[in-house]
Design a protein around this motif. Structure first.
Motif, PDB file in Angstrom:
ATOM      1  N   PHE A   1      20.285 -59.331  92.082  1.00 44.67           N
ATOM      2  CA  PHE A   1      21.478 -60.062  92.518  1.00 44.67           C
ATOM      3  C   PHE A   1      22.790 -59.416  92.068  1.00 44.67           C
ATOM      4  N   GLY A   2      22.709 -58.395  91.231  1.00 48.46           N
ATOM      5  CA  GLY A   2      23.920 -57.736  90.766  1.00 48.46           C
ATOM      6  C   GLY A   2      24.371 -58.243  89.403  1.00 48.46           C
ATOM      7  N   HIS A   3      25.213 -57.444  88.746  1.00 48.84           N
ATOM      8  CA  HIS A   3      25.668 -57.799  87.401  1.00 48.84           C
ATOM      9  C   HIS A   3      26.581 -59.020  87.402  1.00 48.84           C
ATOM     10  N   GLY A   4      27.253 -59.266  88.526  1.00 52.00           N
ATOM     11  CA  GLY A   4      28.081 -60.474  88.611  1.00 52.00           C
ATOM     12  C   GLY A   4      27.237 -61.721  88.481  1.00 52.00           C
ATOM     13  N   ALA A   5      26.067 -61.699  89.142  1.00 50.15           N
ATOM     14  CA  ALA A   5      25.161 -62.844  89.023  1.00 50.15           C
ATOM     15  C   ALA A   5      24.627 -62.960  87.606  1.00 50.15           C
ATOM     16  N   GLY A   6      24.366 -61.799  86.970  1.00 50.59           N
ATOM     17  CA  GLY A   6      23.905 -61.821  85.584  1.00 50.59           C
ATOM     18  C   GLY A   6      24.932 -62.435  84.662  1.00 50.59           C
ATOM     19  N   ASP A   7      26.218 -62.063  84.860  1.00 54.47           N
ATOM     20  CA  ASP A   7      27.281 -62.646  84.030  1.00 54.47           C
ATOM     21  C   ASP A   7      27.392 -64.149  84.263  1.00 54.47           C
ATOM     22  N   SER A   8      27.281 -64.565  85.520  1.00 55.46           N
ATOM     23  CA  SER A   8      27.350 -66.000  85.820  1.00 55.46           C
ATOM     24  C   SER A   8      26.203 -66.747  85.154  1.00 55.46           C
ATOM     25  N   MET A   9      25.022 -66.120  85.117  1.00 57.37           N
ATOM     26  CA  MET A   9      23.883 -66.769  84.463  1.00 57.37           C
ATOM     27  C   MET A   9      24.136 -66.914  82.974  1.00 57.37           C
TER      28      MET A   9
ATOM     29  N   GLY B   1      20.376 -74.306  92.951  1.00 57.91           N
ATOM     30  CA  GLY B   1      19.776 -73.930  94.227  1.00 57.91           C
ATOM     31  C   GLY B   1      19.906 -72.455  94.544  1.00 57.91           C
ATOM     32  N   SER B   2      20.310 -71.628  93.567  1.00 61.96           N
ATOM     33  CA  SER B   2      20.458 -70.188  93.785  1.00 61.96           C
ATOM     34  C   SER B   2      19.153 -69.480  93.487  1.00 61.96           C
ATOM     35  N   GLY B   3      19.128 -68.188  93.850  1.00 57.14           N
ATOM     36  CA  GLY B   3      17.917 -67.419  93.614  1.00 57.14           C
ATOM     37  C   GLY B   3      17.722 -67.039  92.170  1.00 57.14           C
ATOM     38  N   ALA B   4      18.794 -66.991  91.389  1.00 55.96           N
ATOM     39  CA  ALA B   4      18.704 -66.599  89.980  1.00 55.96           C
ATOM     40  C   ALA B   4      18.466 -67.835  89.131  1.00 55.96           C
ATOM     41  N   LEU B   5      17.222 -68.024  88.684  1.00 56.31           N
ATOM     42  CA  LEU B   5      16.851 -69.209  87.915  1.00 56.31           C
ATOM     43  C   LEU B   5      16.802 -68.870  86.428  1.00 56.31           C
ATOM     44  N   ILE B   6      17.247 -69.821  85.607  1.00 53.48           N
ATOM     45  CA  ILE B   6      17.281 -69.611  84.166  1.00 53.48           C
ATOM     46  C   ILE B   6      15.927 -69.985  83.566  1.00 53.48           C
ATOM     47  N   SER B   7      15.360 -69.044  82.836  1.00 54.85           N
ATOM     48  CA  SER B   7      14.151 -69.301  82.061  1.00 54.85           C
ATOM     49  C   SER B   7      14.304 -68.574  80.738  1.00 54.85           C
ATOM     50  N   ALA B   8      13.883 -69.216  79.661  1.00 53.57           N
ATOM     51  CA  ALA B   8      14.073 -68.609  78.343  1.00 53.57           C
ATOM     52  C   ALA B   8      12.848 -68.844  77.480  1.00 53.57           C
ATOM     53  N   SER B   9      12.590 -67.879  76.612  1.00 50.19           N
ATOM     54  CA  SER B   9      11.579 -68.018  75.561  1.00 50.19           C
ATOM     55  C   SER B   9      12.316 -68.248  74.255  1.00 50.19           C
TER      56      SER B   9
END
Length: 802
Positions: free
Chosen positions: A412-420, A478-486
């Motif tokens: 999704f790009g680094h912008g999506a990563g920053d938003s996450m 509802g976006s494709g980038a879902l948050i999951s954490a260990s």
């Protein structure tokens, strides 16, 4: 009127009358000009110029009177009393000066009218006082009507003269006023002289005591000099004032061009300020002249400024509306308008203070998420542990790591990563309670401090709340980038006594959570530490393995089932540790993949295998395993192409083996990469077929050149109907797709016979040869032999034919 004209024409020396008129005109012009100059001067200078005007006008008027009296030729000789004459001069100066003063300090034309009338009265008073100084016998008879008329003429025309001069600012108005004032003086004098009757008078002075004509010339010259000096002084002063105004204007332009604010003060109030100061206090278009300094600066700051000139002082500037501006101020003495004043240079520090505040914030916080950074986290943890130690409490540290965050950036790009990351920070701060703090340690790593806990269960509830918050976010976004954490959890003092050990143990628990499937939390356990330390020691040693030449390649032959000939080799990497000895690939390859070392190791294996294969006389293919991490690297294709070019290996002689895991990670991206690999002429085989997911769909997605059946199915084909059915199905699938199938892990004759009966094309395993250095297969690679052992050249096919 006839009497006045008769007196003027027949009883006066007209030459001296003309001289008197000249002196009168000059004195009038000087008086009017100096009056207006005084009005434009400062308070102190105004009184000086009023005194000059009073002397010039008074002496000029008196000179006019004295010269006209000398020009007067009565039938009897007359003399002049010196004290009386001097008194008339003083009256002229004082009363006309009073009229000038009234006009100078006045604000309207009414004040000018009053001042002109007073000056006219002073002229009349001077005249009649001078007439009283005549030395003559008998009693002068006066025409009271003409006397009154002379006084009224003097006052009336004086009034008109002053008002006319104030009507406009040009030279013409001043000349008109001076002309009317001259007329006032002359009209008053000659009208007054017409009122004189000397019929009852007799001489008391000798003919020789009459004032000589040259005395009038002397008085006239003296009057002209005095008036000229007054006018000259005024002109010089005006010139100096204009020069000063021009200089002030230039200085004002320079001051306005300055970025810093600048004010000039008398110590109590602002005398002037530049435009930068006006903008600084948001008072453009407003005159701040006269503003008290105490409304701008604190009294303590003012005292320090005036006590220490040339010393920079940081203080605050008020703008009168309640806003306070941080400034740096320095005071220096200057000369302003001919007087020593104080100039205060003021620099707005708002931007600098804001930058300093931002720098302080960034020193303790993460710029992307606004959370505290690692340094602030360590300080806070030491503080909480110290408090817990003193009060006998417990502290929990939760280390979080986002699952598959790199894939979010890649897809999704680094912008999506920053938003996450920002969303994670928002959810973390929203779920934590009072006293609980969260920090971003770097990348996708976060940490939470939970003080004053009553046991592991409370820390577990915090971890569950965090995961629930992430799940809620996924549902809402509802976006494709879902948050999951260990999440890994360690407790003080149960798991560690120091902050460093506590963080390390929480990180160890995090590592276990990732191993256990991600998206879960785990508590630290003592046995975890030993395993993680062992793994990290291996990782550290593996980093130096290439440089120390600890890695080697071994080759395992692949054999044609029907012919028994060697059809190719698979290159396998081995690590000989200087202390541990041989380290199994099943141990160090996963470590290399997790740490990213697989990129360097895979590149080395590919280069060494291609270099070796390029030297073979018998151009057998060589197979090299490629990790999913390698395949998804941005420079994989470029490195592969470079290795083929540098080693000289024919692309068709190289075969890369990938597992289904590479397809599962990112099918579209993997297929695109494999298409480009095949475009180079390199063959592609699917390794460990049957152990992954969606195997049939993967075969349909890409045209593989070979399928390799995993050894776990081969080892039980002769006694497990399920394994036999699976292998039989795979071999049938390969036949239907016209794909050669290689069976791995063949160790017994029974396995080989089963595969031969099912028409398997190629086999590989210990039954034929263990992986060994390529030198052990020199006869095959040189083309001298086609079989593994000379003794088996006939025996092996015979066994296979049984």
């Amino acid at each position: 009127m006839h009497t006045v004209l008769s007196t003027l024409l027949f009883e006066h020396d007209l030459r001296l009358v003309a001289l008197a008129g000249l002196v009168c005109a000059l004195a009038s012009f000087a008086g009017i000009s100096i009056l207006h100059h005084a009005r434009r001067s400062s308070a102190h200078a105004r009184y000086i110029w009023l005194a000059v005007a009073a002397v010039a006008v008074g002496f000029g008027v008196w000179s006019t009177h004295f010269i006209a009296m000398i020009a007067f030729r009565p039938d009897i000789p007359v003399g002049y009393d010196l004290p009386g004459t001097i008194v008339s001069l003083v009256i002229a100066i004082v009363i006309t000066g009073g009229g000038l003063w009234i006009a100078a300090i006045g604000r309207g034309r009414a004040d000018f009218a009053l001042g002109g009338a007073v000056a006219g009265f002073g002229i009349s008073a001077m005249h009649y006082t001078g007439m009283a100084a005549l030395i003559i016998g008998g009693e002068i008879q006066w025409d009271l009507v003409l006397m009154a008329a002379s006084v009224l003429l003097g006052m009336g025309l004086g009034l008109v003269a002053f008002v006319l001069s104030a009507w406009g600012r040009g030279l013409g108005w001043r000349l008109g006023g001076a002309g009317v004032l001259t007329l006032a003086i002359c009209a008053m004098h000659f009208t007054a002289m017409g009122a004189v009757n000397l019929d009852n008078c007799y001489p008391v002075v000798a003919e020789g005591d009459i004032s000589p004509a040259y005395l009038s010339m002397a008085v006239g010259i003296a009057g002209i000099l005095i008036v000229g000096l007054a006018l000259g002084g005024m002109m010089l002063d005006r010139h100096e004032r204009r020069r000063a105004a021009r200089e002030t204007g230039r200085m004002r332009l320079l001051a306005d061009a300055a970025v810093d604010g600048l004010i000039v003060t008398d110590g109590e109030r602002v005398l002037t300020a530049n435009s930068s100061f006006q903008r600084m206090i948001d008072a453009e278009g407003i005159d701040v002249t006269g503003c008290p300094l105490e409304e701008l600066f604190p009294s303590t700051a003012l005292a320090e400024l005036f006590a220490q000139p040339d010393v920079r002082l940081e203080t605050e500037l008020g703008d009168g509306s309640g806003r306070v501006i941080p400034v740096e101020a320095v005071l220096r003495p200057v000369e302003y308008a001919g007087q020593e004043r104080s100039a205060i240079a003021i620099r707005d520090l708002s931007a600098r203070k804001k930058d300093e505040q931002q720098i302080r914030f960034l020193a303790h916080h993460d710029s992307l998420t606004g959370l505290s950074n690692r340094a602030a986290f360590n300080r806070q943890l030491h503080k909480e542990m110290s408090t817990a130690r003193r009060l006998g409490q417990s502290v929990a540290v939760l280390c979080l790591d986002l699952d598959r965050f790199k894939e979010v950036n890649d897809l999704f790009g680094h912008g999506a990563g920053d938003s996450m990351l920002q969303a994670v920070a928002e959810r973390l701060t929203g779920v934590l309670g009072d006293g609980q703090t969260c920090s971003r340690l770097g990348g996708d790593e976060f940490a939470v401090i939970v003080p004053e806990i009553d046991g592991p269960a409370q820390a577990g509830r915090v971890a569950e709340a965090i995961m629930e918050a992430f799940r809620d976010h996924n549902l809402e976004s509802g976006s494709g980038a879902l948050i999951s954490a260990s999440i890994g959890i360690a407790l003080y003092p149960d798991n560690a006594e120091t902050a460093q050990a506590l963080i390390a143990n929480a990180d160890t628990a995090l590592y276990r959570a990732k191993q256990d499937g991600r998206g879960v939390y785990r508590f630290f356990e003592a046995q975890m530490g030993a395993a993680v330390r062992e793994k990290r020691l291996l990782e550290n040693d593996l980093r130096a393995a290439i440089a120390r030449n600890e890695l080697t390649l071994v080759f395992q032959p692949q054999v044609g089932v029907a012919s028994g000939e060697v059809t190719g080799f698979e290159a396998l990497v081995r690590w000989t540790h200087p202390v541990r000895g041989e380290v199994s690939p099943s141990v160090f390859i996963p470590i290399a993949e997790e740490s990213g070392l697989i990129l360097a190791i895979g590149d080395w294996v590919m280069r060494e295998a291609c270099t070796e294969a390029a030297t073979w006389t018998n151009r057998l293919p060589v197979a090299v395993n490629v990790s999913p991490v390698q395949l998804h690297a941005a420079d994989f294709l470029a490195n592969l192409e470079a290795i083929l070019a540098q080693t000289g290996l024919a692309p068709g002689q190289l075969e890369i083996e990938i597992t289904e895991t590479a397809l599962i990670r990112d099918l579209a991206r993997t297929i695109a990469t494999l298409d480009r690999v095949k475009a180079l002429g390199v063959r592609v085989a699917m390794d460990d077929f049957g152990t992954g997911y969606s195997s049939l769909a993967n075969l349909r997605a890409f045209a593989f050149d070979k399928i390799k059946v995993d050894q776990s199915f081969i080892r039980s084909v002769d006694h497990s109907d399920q394994s036999a059915a699976i292998v039989r199905a795979v071999l049938g699938l390969g036949s239907g797709l016209k794909l050669p199938v290689v069976a791995e892990g063949v160790e017994r004759l029974e396995e080989l016979e089963f595969l031969r009966a099912e028409a398997c094309a190629e086999v590989q395993g210990y039954f034929f040869s263990r992986p060994a250095p390529i030198a052990d297969f020199a006869a095959i690679t040189s083309g001298r032999d086609r079989f593994l052992l000379a003794a088996n050249a006939t025996a092996l096919p015979a066994r296979m034919a049984v």
